[in-house]
Design a protein around this motif. Structure first.
Motif, PDB file in Angstrom:
ATOM      1  N   ILE A   5       9.997  -6.859  85.717  1.00 46.95           N
ATOM      2  CA  ILE A   5       9.332  -5.844  86.250  1.00 46.95           C
ATOM      3  C   ILE A   5       8.281  -6.095  87.480  1.00 46.95           C
ATOM      4  N   ILE A   6       8.170  -7.733  87.358  1.00 48.04           N
ATOM      5  CA  ILE A   6       7.095  -8.352  88.875  1.00 48.04           C
ATOM      6  C   ILE A   6       8.753  -8.108  89.902  1.00 48.04           C
ATOM      7  N   CYS A   7       9.519  -8.122  90.031  1.00 43.34           N
ATOM      8  CA  CYS A   7      10.754  -7.414  90.715  1.00 43.34           C
ATOM      9  C   CYS A   7      11.233  -6.761  91.073  1.00 43.34           C
ATOM     10  N   ARG A   8      11.008  -6.111  90.163  1.00 43.87           N
ATOM     11  CA  ARG A   8      11.324  -4.091  90.632  1.00 43.87           C
ATOM     12  C   ARG A   8       9.974  -3.552  91.473  1.00 43.87           C
ATOM     13  N   SER A   9       8.638  -4.217  91.031  1.00 41.84           N
ATOM     14  CA  SER A   9       7.250  -3.614  91.477  1.00 41.84           C
ATOM     15  C   SER A   9       7.246  -4.815  93.166  1.00 41.84           C
ATOM     16  N   HIS A  10       8.148  -5.002  93.306  1.00 37.14           N
ATOM     17  CA  HIS A  10       8.129  -5.907  94.571  1.00 37.14           C
ATOM     18  C   HIS A  10       9.041  -5.195  95.456  1.00 37.14           C
ATOM     19  N   ASN A  11      10.178  -5.665  94.868  1.00 32.37           N
ATOM     20  CA  ASN A  11      11.326  -4.017  95.230  1.00 32.37           C
ATOM     21  C   ASN A  11      10.742  -3.095  95.753  1.00 32.37           C
ATOM     22  N   MET A  12       9.976  -2.653  95.283  1.00 36.80           N
ATOM     23  CA  MET A  12       9.305  -1.086  95.732  1.00 36.80           C
ATOM     24  C   MET A  12       8.339  -0.795  96.130  1.00 36.80           C
ATOM     25  N   VAL A  13       7.714  -2.068  96.407  1.00 31.97           N
ATOM     26  CA  VAL A  13       6.673  -2.279  98.084  1.00 31.97           C
ATOM     27  C   VAL A  13       7.408  -2.314  99.091  1.00 31.97           C
ATOM     28  N   GLU A  14       8.390  -3.861  98.900  1.00 35.68           N
ATOM     29  CA  GLU A  14       9.317  -3.719 100.065  1.00 35.68           C
ATOM     30  C   GLU A  14       9.537  -2.281 100.401  1.00 35.68           C
ATOM     31  N   GLY A  15      10.346  -1.808  99.798  1.00 35.97           N
ATOM     32  CA  GLY A  15      10.451  -0.396 100.174  1.00 35.97           C
ATOM     33  C   GLY A  15       9.717   0.271 101.004  1.00 35.97           C
ATOM     34  N   ILE A  16       8.899   0.728 100.310  1.00 36.08           N
ATOM     35  CA  ILE A  16       7.975   1.660 101.005  1.00 36.08           C
ATOM     36  C   ILE A  16       7.564   1.059 102.315  1.00 36.08           C
ATOM     37  N   ALA A  17       7.446  -0.775 102.557  1.00 41.74           N
ATOM     38  CA  ALA A  17       6.450  -1.066 103.432  1.00 41.74           C
ATOM     39  C   ALA A  17       7.439  -0.830 104.242  1.00 41.74           C
ATOM     40  N   SER A  18       8.721  -0.684 104.309  1.00 39.60           N
ATOM     41  CA  SER A  18       9.434  -0.716 105.093  1.00 39.60           C
ATOM     42  C   SER A  18      10.180   0.620 105.955  1.00 39.60           C
ATOM     43  N   ASP A  19       9.918   1.502 105.495  1.00 38.11           N
ATOM     44  CA  ASP A  19       9.801   3.221 105.420  1.00 38.11           C
ATOM     45  C   ASP A  19       8.890   3.022 106.417  1.00 38.11           C
ATOM     46  N   LEU A  20       7.988   3.014 105.931  1.00 36.19           N
ATOM     47  CA  LEU A  20       6.477   3.102 107.038  1.00 36.19           C
ATOM     48  C   LEU A  20       6.648   1.815 107.860  1.00 36.19           C
ATOM     49  N   LYS A  21       7.263   1.299 108.086  1.00 30.97           N
ATOM     50  CA  LYS A  21       7.344   0.178 109.743  1.00 30.97           C
ATOM     51  C   LYS A  21       8.288   0.905 110.120  1.00 30.97           C
ATOM     52  N   ARG A  22       9.089   1.528 109.856  1.00 30.01           N
ATOM     53  CA  ARG A  22      10.451   1.896 110.451  1.00 30.01           C
ATOM     54  C   ARG A  22      10.107   3.854 111.223  1.00 30.01           C
ATOM     55  N   GLY A  23       8.586   4.216 110.955  1.00 27.95           N
ATOM     56  CA  GLY A  23       8.304   5.641 111.274  1.00 27.95           C
ATOM     57  C   GLY A  23       9.018   6.583 110.164  1.00 27.95           C
ATOM     58  N   HIS A  24       9.162   6.537 108.874  1.00 26.98           N
ATOM     59  CA  HIS A  24       9.779   7.643 108.351  1.00 26.98           C
ATOM     60  C   HIS A  24       8.844   7.350 107.152  1.00 26.98           C
ATOM     61  N   LEU A  25       7.769   9.006 106.987  1.00 27.49           N
ATOM     62  CA  LEU A  25       7.462   8.960 105.592  1.00 27.49           C
ATOM     63  C   LEU A  25       8.309   8.581 103.873  1.00 27.49           C
ATOM     64  N   PRO A  26       7.917   8.185 103.448  1.00 32.62           N
ATOM     65  CA  PRO A  26       8.697   7.934 102.158  1.00 32.62           C
ATOM     66  C   PRO A  26       8.812   8.418 101.505  1.00 32.62           C
ATOM     67  N   ILE A  27       9.293   9.172 100.331  1.00 35.86           N
ATOM     68  CA  ILE A  27       9.657   9.934  99.751  1.00 35.86           C
ATOM     69  C   ILE A  27       9.276   8.605  98.002  1.00 35.86           C
ATOM     70  N   LEU A  28       8.028   9.200  98.097  1.00 40.14           N
ATOM     71  CA  LEU A  28       7.348   7.936  96.929  1.00 40.14           C
ATOM     72  C   LEU A  28       7.579   8.303  95.193  1.00 40.14           C
ATOM     73  N   ILE A  29       8.344   9.750  94.759  1.00 43.19           N
ATOM     74  CA  ILE A  29       8.851  10.072  93.831  1.00 43.19           C
ATOM     75  C   ILE A  29      10.439   9.196  93.988  1.00 43.19           C
TER      76      ILE A  29
END
Length: 75
Positions: A5-29
Motif C-alpha cells: 500500500i505504501i509503495c502504491r501510494s508513493h508511485n501515485m504521488v511520483e506520477g502526479i509530481a512528474s506530470d506537474l513537472k512536465r507541465g501537464h495537468l494530471p487526471i487525478l481520477i
C-alpha cells in the motif's frame, strides 16, 4: 501488505509530481485509481465523498461565521 500500500501510494504521488513537472495537468481520477475503486465499492466511495463534502462545508461555514463576527465587533 502495508508495504504494498505504501509503495502504491508513493508511485501515485511520483506520477502526479512528474506530470506537474512536465507541465501537464494530471487526471487525478486515473492517477489515483478512483474509477476502478468506484466500480467495485461504489457505496463506500459515496460515503467517503459525502463525508468529505460535509466536513469541507462545516469548515467553510465556521470560517465565514468567524469573519462575520469579527466585522460586527469592529464598529
Amino acid at each position: 501488505m502495508a508495504d504494498i500500500i505504501i509503495c502504491r501510494s508513493h508511485n501515485m504521488v511520483e506520477g502526479i509530481a512528474s506530470d506537474l513537472k512536465r507541465g501537464h495537468l494530471p487526471i487525478l481520477i486515473a492517477e489515483t485509481g478512483l474509477k476502478s475503486e468506484f466500480q467495485f465499492t461504489a457505496l463506500v466511495q459515496l460515503k467517503k465523498t459525502a463525508t468529505a463534502a460535509l466536513l469541507i462545508g462545516i469548515g467553510i461555514y465556521l470560517i465565514m461565521r468567524n469573519k462575520h463576527r469579527e466585522r460586527r465587533t469592529e464598529f
